[in-house]
Every structure is written in C-alpha cells, then in structure tokens.
Design a protein around this motif. Structure first.
Motif, mmCIF file in Angstrom:
data_model
loop_
_atom_site.group_PDB
_atom_site.id
_atom_site.type_symbol
_atom_site.label_atom_id
_atom_site.label_comp_id
_atom_site.label_asym_id
_atom_site.label_seq_id
_atom_site.Cartn_x
_atom_site.Cartn_y
_atom_site.Cartn_z
ATOM 1 N N UNK A 188 0.832 -1.202 0.000
ATOM 2 C CA UNK A 188 0.000 0.000 0.000
ATOM 3 C C UNK A 188 0.871 1.258 0.000
ATOM 4 N N UNK A 189 1.910 1.238 0.791
ATOM 5 C CA UNK A 189 2.794 2.398 0.918
ATOM 6 C C UNK A 189 3.430 2.772 -0.419
ATOM 7 N N UNK A 190 3.742 1.793 -1.233
ATOM 8 C CA UNK A 190 4.400 2.027 -2.529
ATOM 9 C C UNK A 190 3.462 2.619 -3.579
ATOM 10 N N UNK A 191 2.172 2.515 -3.380
ATOM 11 C CA UNK A 191 1.197 2.783 -4.443
ATOM 12 C C UNK A 191 0.942 4.258 -4.765
ATOM 13 N N UNK A 192 1.432 5.168 -3.950
ATOM 14 C CA UNK A 192 1.134 6.574 -4.221
ATOM 15 C C UNK A 192 2.362 7.436 -3.971
ATOM 16 N N UNK A 193 2.768 8.167 -5.000
ATOM 17 C CA UNK A 193 3.900 9.096 -4.876
ATOM 18 C C UNK A 193 3.394 10.437 -4.353
ATOM 19 N N UNK A 194 4.312 11.299 -3.916
ATOM 20 C CA UNK A 194 3.863 12.644 -3.526
ATOM 21 C C UNK A 194 3.121 13.361 -4.661
ATOM 22 N N UNK A 195 3.598 13.195 -5.876
ATOM 23 C CA UNK A 195 2.952 13.844 -7.023
ATOM 24 C C UNK A 195 1.534 13.311 -7.223
ATOM 25 N N UNK A 196 1.370 11.985 -7.090
ATOM 26 C CA UNK A 196 0.032 11.389 -7.204
ATOM 27 C C UNK A 196 -0.909 11.978 -6.160
ATOM 28 N N UNK A 197 -0.416 12.053 -4.918
ATOM 29 C CA UNK A 197 -1.279 12.547 -3.845
ATOM 30 C C UNK A 197 -1.599 14.023 -4.019
ATOM 31 N N UNK A 198 -0.636 14.815 -4.436
ATOM 32 C CA UNK A 198 -0.890 16.241 -4.673
ATOM 33 C C UNK A 198 -1.978 16.408 -5.729
ATOM 34 N N UNK A 199 -1.916 15.623 -6.816
ATOM 35 C CA UNK A 199 -2.933 15.707 -7.870
ATOM 36 C C UNK A 199 -4.323 15.390 -7.323
ATOM 37 N N UNK A 200 -4.434 14.321 -6.549
ATOM 38 C CA UNK A 200 -5.728 13.935 -5.975
ATOM 39 C C UNK A 200 -6.199 14.977 -4.966
#
Length: 151
Positions: free
Chosen positions: A132-144
């Motif tokens: 789970x930890x690997x599945x989202x980068x900072x960039x991914x989270x910022x976009x969401x």
C-alpha cells in the motif's frame, strides 16, 4: 491514549512495551517502501509522513503553515492505527485495499474513512501495508488532493 512526544524517536520510545515490536515493524514496513519525497515527522501527535513544504509550498489547506499530511501511524489504547489519506481520497486504491486485505488477514477489516485499526498486533499485514505504501507518490497525492479541493 495519546503519546506525548517531541520527536519521532521520543514517540517510539514511549510506545507501550506490548505494542512496541509491532509498531516498530509497521514503521519499518512504511519507511522502507515510502516513495521518495515524503518526510517522516511528528504530525498531529502521531508518527506522520508528509509532503514537505519544499515540495508543496501551499501546505495543508486547514493550516497552510503545516506540510501536507499523507499518512500517519499511532498507538492508541486498544489498537494501532494507520491513517492513509490516499485511501480516503482515491476510491480505486480503497477498493484494491479492501479486496487484498482478506488475502492477508483472516479477521474482518476494521476501518473508518482513512483509519485502519489493528486491534491484534499479531495480525497486522505488514507485507500488505508495504505494498500500500508504494502505491502513491507525492505527485500522485498532490494531484488527488488538489482535484478534491476544487470540488
């Protein structure tokens, strides 16, 4: 129960003995698999993983002086908690986690909107949390995060 601490090391030193091994292993599962760009710190009285202001200068909309919180772990009175904002904000990630959980743990998933509660430290699915930890980068989270702010 809230652990009073001034640093991550201080927090870890004050986790009750009966939970300290599992808590340390959970933290290790996260730290070893966290994508580059997140920073570990105390966040809202928990061990937190945030997007630092050097990457996201706008900070957290509730308090722009703070970095953007992403994930936290906490030792509560009756459980160890994992808070994951990506699960809260991304329905596909939530569905993936809910489908994978029973493949790792025989007990029912105890979960709120972003909080996963582990009442039995012997059944924490460390490998699943690492994945789970690997599945989202900072960039991914910022976009969401930004797309949900605009709604």
């Amino acid at each position: 129960m809230q652990i009073q601490a001034d640093s991550v090391a201080d927090y870890l030193a004050n986790v009750p003995t009966e939970k300290s091994g599992a808590f340390a292993k959970l933290r290790k599962s996260i730290v070893e698999n966290l994508p580059s760009g997140f920073k570990e710190c105390l966040s809202y009285g928990m061990v937190g993983y945030v997007i630092p202001k050097s990457i996201y200068p706008a900070g957290y909309h509730c308090d722009p002086s703070l970095p953007l919180p992403f994930m936290s772990i906490a030792c509560q009175k009756n459980f160890i908690a994992l808070y994951h904002s990506g699960i809260y904000a991304n329905p596909e990630l939530l569905q993936w986690f809910q489908e994978e959980y029973p493949k790792h743990v025989k007990t029912k998933l105890d979960m709120g909107k972003s909080c996963i509660r582990f009442k039995n430290v012997k059944t924490i699915p460390f490998e699943l949390i690492a994945e789970l930890t690997k599945k989202m980068t900072p960039e991914d989270f910022i976009d969401i995060y930004e797309s949900n702010l605009k709604k």
